[in-house]
Design a protein around this motif. Structure first.
Motif, PDB file in Angstrom:
ATOM      1  N   ASP A 190       0.831  -1.204   0.000  1.00  0.00           N
ATOM      2  CA  ASP A 190       0.000   0.000   0.000  1.00  0.00           C
ATOM      3  C   ASP A 190       0.866   1.254   0.000  1.00  0.00           C
ATOM      4  O   ASP A 190       2.098   1.186   0.071  1.00  0.00           O
ATOM      5  CB  ASP A 190      -0.981  -0.017   1.180  1.00  0.00           C
ATOM      6  CG  ASP A 190      -0.303   0.000   2.545  1.00  0.00           C
ATOM      7  OD1 ASP A 190       0.861   0.425   2.649  1.00  0.00           O
ATOM      8  OD2 ASP A 190      -0.958  -0.419   3.528  1.00  0.00           O
ATOM      9  N   GLN A 191       0.227   2.413  -0.086  1.00  0.00           N
ATOM     10  CA  GLN A 191       0.972   3.658  -0.227  1.00  0.00           C
ATOM     11  C   GLN A 191       1.806   3.976   1.006  1.00  0.00           C
ATOM     12  O   GLN A 191       2.905   4.538   0.899  1.00  0.00           O
ATOM     13  CB  GLN A 191       0.023   4.821  -0.531  1.00  0.00           C
ATOM     14  CG  GLN A 191       0.730   6.081  -1.015  1.00  0.00           C
ATOM     15  CD  GLN A 191       1.525   5.837  -2.295  1.00  0.00           C
ATOM     16  OE1 GLN A 191       1.035   5.213  -3.240  1.00  0.00           O
ATOM     17  NE2 GLN A 191       2.781   6.306  -2.323  1.00  0.00           N
ATOM     18  N   LYS A 230       4.982   2.046   0.695  1.00  0.00           N
ATOM     19  CA  LYS A 230       5.842   2.620  -0.340  1.00  0.00           C
ATOM     20  C   LYS A 230       6.492   3.910   0.143  1.00  0.00           C
ATOM     21  O   LYS A 230       7.699   4.128  -0.058  1.00  0.00           O
ATOM     22  CB  LYS A 230       5.023   2.869  -1.608  1.00  0.00           C
ATOM     23  CG  LYS A 230       4.504   1.588  -2.249  1.00  0.00           C
ATOM     24  CD  LYS A 230       3.536   1.875  -3.386  1.00  0.00           C
ATOM     25  CE  LYS A 230       2.940   0.603  -3.946  1.00  0.00           C
ATOM     26  NZ  LYS A 230       1.930   0.854  -4.994  1.00  0.00           N
ATOM     27  N   ASP A 231       5.711   4.778   0.777  1.00  0.00           N
ATOM     28  CA  ASP A 231       6.262   6.049   1.249  1.00  0.00           C
ATOM     29  C   ASP A 231       7.357   5.822   2.293  1.00  0.00           C
ATOM     30  O   ASP A 231       8.401   6.497   2.280  1.00  0.00           O
ATOM     31  CB  ASP A 231       5.152   6.912   1.845  1.00  0.00           C
ATOM     32  CG  ASP A 231       4.187   7.448   0.794  1.00  0.00           C
ATOM     33  OD1 ASP A 231       4.518   7.400  -0.409  1.00  0.00           O
ATOM     34  OD2 ASP A 231       3.088   7.899   1.189  1.00  0.00           O
ATOM     35  N   GLU A 236       5.847   2.399 -10.323  1.00  0.00           N
ATOM     36  CA  GLU A 236       4.920   1.286 -10.145  1.00  0.00           C
ATOM     37  C   GLU A 236       5.135   0.256 -11.257  1.00  0.00           C
ATOM     38  O   GLU A 236       5.635   0.578 -12.330  1.00  0.00           O
ATOM     39  CB  GLU A 236       3.473   1.788 -10.186  1.00  0.00           C
ATOM     40  CG  GLU A 236       3.147   2.860  -9.165  1.00  0.00           C
ATOM     41  CD  GLU A 236       3.043   2.322  -7.752  1.00  0.00           C
ATOM     42  OE1 GLU A 236       2.867   1.092  -7.595  1.00  0.00           O
ATOM     43  OE2 GLU A 236       3.146   3.120  -6.808  1.00  0.00           O
TER      44      GLU A 236
END
Length: 249
Positions: free
Chosen positions: A63-64, A67-68, A89
């Protein structure tokens, strides 16, 4: 001490293909000069990327938030190297990251070029402990940049209590050397790299590439807690591996 999760280095199946990919990427990988010994233990041919290039790093899943957090941790290397990271991505990347709960692993440096679409790195989404997650991401990106494990340095003097170490992992100290769990433990913790096969300088217990070592696994009061940040030697080594052009060039 934060709970350690030993990472797994994935080795290339074909050492000749590994050599060819490394040299094609960066001709300086061809020879490990005995007169310029770097800090980190490396194979007979090094696996460093070409300085100045951009590494395209693809997230295969996650999920974001994952990733962050990964991007923020990985970017701690950037002030010390002449490389750029381009996070994208999909499957089109030099490095491809998979979210793999409970495990951390990576290929080393240019060995990632031997994979086509498969992941080249796995990161466990341990986001409830941000410092722990960031440390493990920096460790795996150290492998991406060409580093090996520091606790396997040829000149380590870790005073292992092998009986206690094996017992802590449910293994009899006197079990056969080909016992599966013992073999895994030896490879992760105990088998120092051969000095004739590696480049190295002084051992760095503060390296982000060092495993945590519990006191009860050693004689005396020796222990290494999980290193949470890049050490000064980590930074210096990577700055030498990925230099910027001299100003007069």
């Amino acid at each position: 001490m934060l709970k350690e999760v030993p990472c797994l280095i994935i080795k290339a199946d074909d050492i000749n293909a590994s050599y060819e990919a490394a040299v094609a990427e960066n001709p300086a990988n061809r020879v490990a000069s005995a007169s310029r010994r770097g800090k980190r233990a490396v194979a007979r041919h090094t696996r460093f990327w070409a300085p100045g290039r951009t590494l395209r790093i693809a997230f295969l899943d996650g999920d974001q938030t994952f990733k962050d957090a990964t991007i923020a941790a990985a970017n701690h290397w950037l002030p010390h190297i002449n490389l750029k990271f381009d996070f994208v991505e999909g499957h089109e990347g030099d490095i491809r990251i998979s979210c793999t709960p409970g495990t951390y692993w990576s290929l080393v440096g240019t060995d990632a070029l031997l994979q086509e679409e498969e992941p080249t790195m796995g990161l466990s989404p341990d986001l409830r402990a941000p410092a722990f997650f960031a440390a493990n991401v920096m460790h795996e990106f150290g492998h991406v940049l060409g580093a090996q494990h520091e606790h396997l340095h040829p000149e380590t003097t870790i005073p292992w209590d092998r009986g206690a170490f094996y017992a802590a992992h449910g293994v009899d100290e006197h079990s056969d050397e080909d016992h599966y769990v013992r073999t895994v433990l030896d490879g992760h913790y105990l088998q120092r790299l051969d000095a004739s096969d590696v480049r190295y300088s002084t051992y760095d217990p503060k390296s982000i590439m060092h495993y945590a070592i519990r006191q009860e696994w050693t004689h005396g009061d020796f222990k290494i807690d999980l290193n949470l940040v890049l050490s000064e030697k980590d930074k210096a080594f990577m700055a030498e591996a990925y230099p910027y052009p001299a100003e007069n060039e």
